[in-house]
Design a protein around this motif. Structure first.
Motif, mmCIF file in Angstrom:
data_model
loop_
_atom_site.group_PDB
_atom_site.id
_atom_site.type_symbol
_atom_site.label_atom_id
_atom_site.label_comp_id
_atom_site.label_asym_id
_atom_site.label_seq_id
_atom_site.Cartn_x
_atom_site.Cartn_y
_atom_site.Cartn_z
ATOM 1 N N ILE A 69 0.823 -1.208 0.000
ATOM 2 C CA ILE A 69 0.000 0.000 0.000
ATOM 3 C C ILE A 69 0.859 1.261 0.000
ATOM 4 N N ASN A 70 0.332 2.290 -0.633
ATOM 5 C CA ASN A 70 0.970 3.595 -0.655
ATOM 6 C C ASN A 70 1.263 4.039 0.785
ATOM 7 N N GLY A 71 2.518 4.410 1.037
ATOM 8 C CA GLY A 71 2.867 4.899 2.372
ATOM 9 C C GLY A 71 3.168 3.811 3.370
ATOM 10 N N PHE A 72 3.444 2.588 2.889
ATOM 11 C CA PHE A 72 3.649 1.492 3.847
ATOM 12 C C PHE A 72 4.820 1.751 4.790
#
Lengths: 434, 300
Positions: free
Chosen positions: A248-251
């Motif tokens: 996921i974006n920003g993991f």
């Protein structure tokens, strides 16, 4: 006159001291010589609290002082406290290299004789679990909660939406990535800021590709043990998944301690998460509609084509453990052992654990699991732990603290594409024996 | 009678007795100087925090000085120091001048500006972490795509986010210092300037700014040396990550000591930190000129 003044001053001082000792939130009968216990916040916090409350009510003369800390904060705090001689009587742990470092510096009690005198304590545990508390054939730690295999959780609704099945092989897993991205859903959630969730990917891939020997060689400090081709292949696969947009974006800014990674799964923002058995407890509490409504799926880690590892192998934490501090006073030690013998895993404790969505590490609980509303997950986790040919303890706990820290830092760099698998291997080979 | 007069005259001539400084000196010795030498000693040993402390020569120093992560930590520290200063100094100077004037609404504003400083760094960090979350934070919550960045997970962006949050927390403090500084400037200077026909902007550059010279040096010293101590905020906000992107020197020291359990190397880093702090503080004091520490008020 003077004498009376002195006496009242001494009395006042004594009062102040005893008041200060009662400053914590524990019950009033806790004294300075009560054994202290540090537990972890999260999944088992309520269960531990309940067990100690019951013990303290029944044994007012042997009350235990209980405090809780978050996982990452605890790991730092307890070691510093023990080094300073201020550690708790009950030392919470995971076994492995960290336990060994306590043993090597003489910080914890050898419980071998205690177990020999009280064979019923040993008999209540699953045999495969209890051996993780042993160092050089002696018992230093006893399991205190539930089996915690790492499981691949998935959101059934999201799989239905794109008409797919959970992955059985690595190729299927990779093929799912573009499908979920097209549907506007992240394939995998990950608590990357905490770093240890990254490790679950490496542990499983290395086991599936090369089998348990690869890590056994590393743990045995064999020279260049990290150079095993299975490690390189695993790291490459991780970077392939990162580059394909699998996470996921920003993991890398998501902390697992705040349960943000599991929240992404049940809010439908991510389709899958690879996490420990303990997050089931968290999701059961935070998102009951999701777990009870049959929307949560769980399965084993996919196989890798041509891999040597048995697909039934699991990684994770066999359990958490209590050790008894060797720096505690004799009465604290005695009270601590009493609790371990009679206060832990009472029928009520075992039932509380099961009710919270966890599988206790004790024998003869099959019928209780069957009666639980969470029996689907509990039987799955119990079966995994019971049938696994190899249950690999989380590597950051299995290795020495210095090696474990270097490994997590470098794995973080792998997930961020800042270093190559070859650089990882070279750096980690240099830490062998440290 | 005459003895007392003699003593007080002597006091006036020589200043107060040196013994008055004794309690402070004792505490300074106990909690600053002795631990400092303790750390210096530890930097020549090997210790994992639990077992025996063994002398190990300069190996911790060679480890630390050849480790690229140390260099990176120094670079990150310098960047955060530089950008924090560039952002905070002008804002707090202007806000300080603005709030120094007497109107009622400014007093109310000054109170509002001051609020961030009252919050603990950990609370500030947790709040910003939640607000900046790319999945659950402010951007997705309000449906504002430009706020939906991976603020804390993007290696190129995260440093500036950290600088912003630091500024948000510490600008109020420096504003307060400047506010006090501006209020010390005699109003007669402004009255004279007004008679001479100087406008507001000219007054600012010709009177306010030069009069604030020592306030600027004080505030800058606190800003620059203080940025060597940024730790709690960054530790909670980013934990030094992603990767090593915000792992500045104090955080690197902490993680080396308490996560990797290498107290020797951590102590060496601590010594480096002390030296840098001292050098910077001395350099900034130099900027103040010779009589930098003299009071600007008559009679004090």
């Amino acid at each position: 006159m003077f004498n009376r003044k002195l006496r009242s001053t001494a009395l006042a001082a004594a009062l102040t001291l005893s008041l200060a000792a009662c400053g914590s939130s524990g019950p009033a009968n806790v004294s300075a010589d009560s054994p202290s216990m540090w537990g972890l916040t999260g999944g088992n916090q309520a269960n531990t609290q309940k067990s100690i409350d019951a013990w303290n009510t029944a044994h007012p003369d042997q009350s235990i002082k209980l405090d809780f800390f978050a996982n990452d904060a605890y790991k730092t705090k307890v070691r510093t406290a023990i080094g300073a001689g201020e550690g708790p009587t009950f030392i919470y742990g995971w076994g492995g290299g960290v336990l060994k470092s306590y043993v090597d510096s003489g910080q914890i009690e050898d419980l071998t004789d205690f177990i020999a005198e009280n064979p019923e304590v040993k008999d209540r545990y699953l045999p495969s679990i209890i051996k993780n508390g042993q160092v050089d054939g002696k018992i230093y730690a006893l399991p205190n909660n539930n089996v915690q295999p790492v499981v691949l959780y998935f959101n059934k609704d999201l799989f239905d939406r794109i008409g797919a099945q959970p992955p059985k092989t690595w190729d299927q897993l990779m093929a799912l990535v573009p499908k979920f991205k097209e549907a506007g859903v992240a394939p995998f959630s990950l608590g990357g800021q905490s770093k240890w969730p990254d490790l679950m990917w490496l542990e499983y891939l290395v086991d599936r590709i090369g089998g348990p020997e690869v890590f056994n060689n590393i743990a045995a400090n064999k020279p260049d043990a990290w150079s095993d081709p299975a490690v390189l292949e695993s790291l490459t696969k991780i970077q392939d998944l990162v580059n394909a947009g699998g996470f996921i974006n920003g993991f890398s800014s998501i902390a697992a301690d705040s349960n943000a990674d599991q929240a992404l799964l049940y809010t439908g923002k991510a389709a899958m998460v690879l996490q420990g058995g303990w997050i089931y407890q968290g999701m059961k509490k935070d998102a009951p509609d999701f777990t009870k409504g049959g929307k949560l799926g769980f399965t084993t880690f996919p196989t890798v084509e041509g891999g040597k590892g048995d697909p039934a192998n699991i990684v994770g934490n066999p359990s958490n453990f209590w050790s008894v501090s060797s720096k505690a006073t004799d009465s604290q030690k005695a009270a601590a052992l009493e609790y371990i013998k009679d206060g832990m895993f009472t029928d009520a404790d075992t039932q509380t654990l099961i009710d919270s969505g966890a599988v206790p590490v004790v024998t003869g609980i099959e019928s209780k699991l069957e009666a639980s509303p969470d029996k689907e997950f509990l039987n799955f986790a119990y079966g995994l732990a019971k049938d696994a040919p190899n249950f690999q303890l989380s590597w950051d706990q299995a290795l020495s603290p210095a090696q474990g820290d270097a490994m997590l830092a470098n794995l973080d760099q792998i997930f961020l594409n800042k270093i190559t698998p070859e650089q990882f291997v070279a750096t980690m080979n240099a830490t062998i024996g440290k | 009678m005459s003895v007392t007069t003699g003593a007080s005259r002597r006091t006036l001539e020589k200043g107060p007795s040196g013994w008055l400084a004794a309690p402070a000196l004792v505490f300074f010795l106990l909690f600053a100087i002795i631990p400092l030498f303790g750390v210096l000693f530890l930097s020549f040993t090997r210790w994992d925090g639990l077992g025996e402390i063994t002398l190990d020569g300069v190996s911790s120093w060679t480890t630390v000085l050849t480790d690229p992560i140390t260099g990176n930590a120094l670079l990150v520290t310098a960047k955060i120091m530089f950008f924090s200063f560039i952002v905070q100094a002008p804002i707090s100077l202007l806000l300080g001048v603005f709030t120094a004037a007497g109107q009622k609404y400014r007093a109310a504003l000054a109170v509002l500006y001051f609020v961030p400083l009252l919050l603990s760094s950990a609370a500030v960090a947790i709040a910003f972490k939640a607000l900046l979350d790319p999945n659950f934070g402010l951007g997705p919550g309000l449906g504002l795509p430009f706020l939906t960045q991976d603020w804390l997970g993007n290696s190129d962006l995260v440093l500036f986010v950290v600088v912003f949050v630091i500024a948000w927390q510490f600008v109020p403090f420096h504003t307060l210092i400047y506010q006090g500084g501006v209020r010390q400037i005699p109003t007669s200077l402004y009255e004279a300037a007004q008679i001479d026909g100087a406008g507001r902007i000219q007054q600012f550059f010709s009177i306010t700014l030069p009069q604030l010279k020592y306030t600027i040096i004080t505030s800058s010293t606190l800003m620059v040396v203080g940025s060597l101590a940024y730790f709690d905020l960054i530790f909670v906000l980013t934990a030094g990550g992603p990767g090593y992107a915000t792992r500045l020197l104090p955080l690197h020291m902490y993680l080396t000591g308490f996560k990797a359990n290498d107290m020797g190397a951590a102590s060496a880093l601590g010594v480096i930190l002390v030296v840098i702090g001292l050098v910077l503080a001395l350099l900034l004091q130099r900027l103040g000129g010779k009589n930098r520490n003299d009071s600007q008020l008559e009679g004090a």
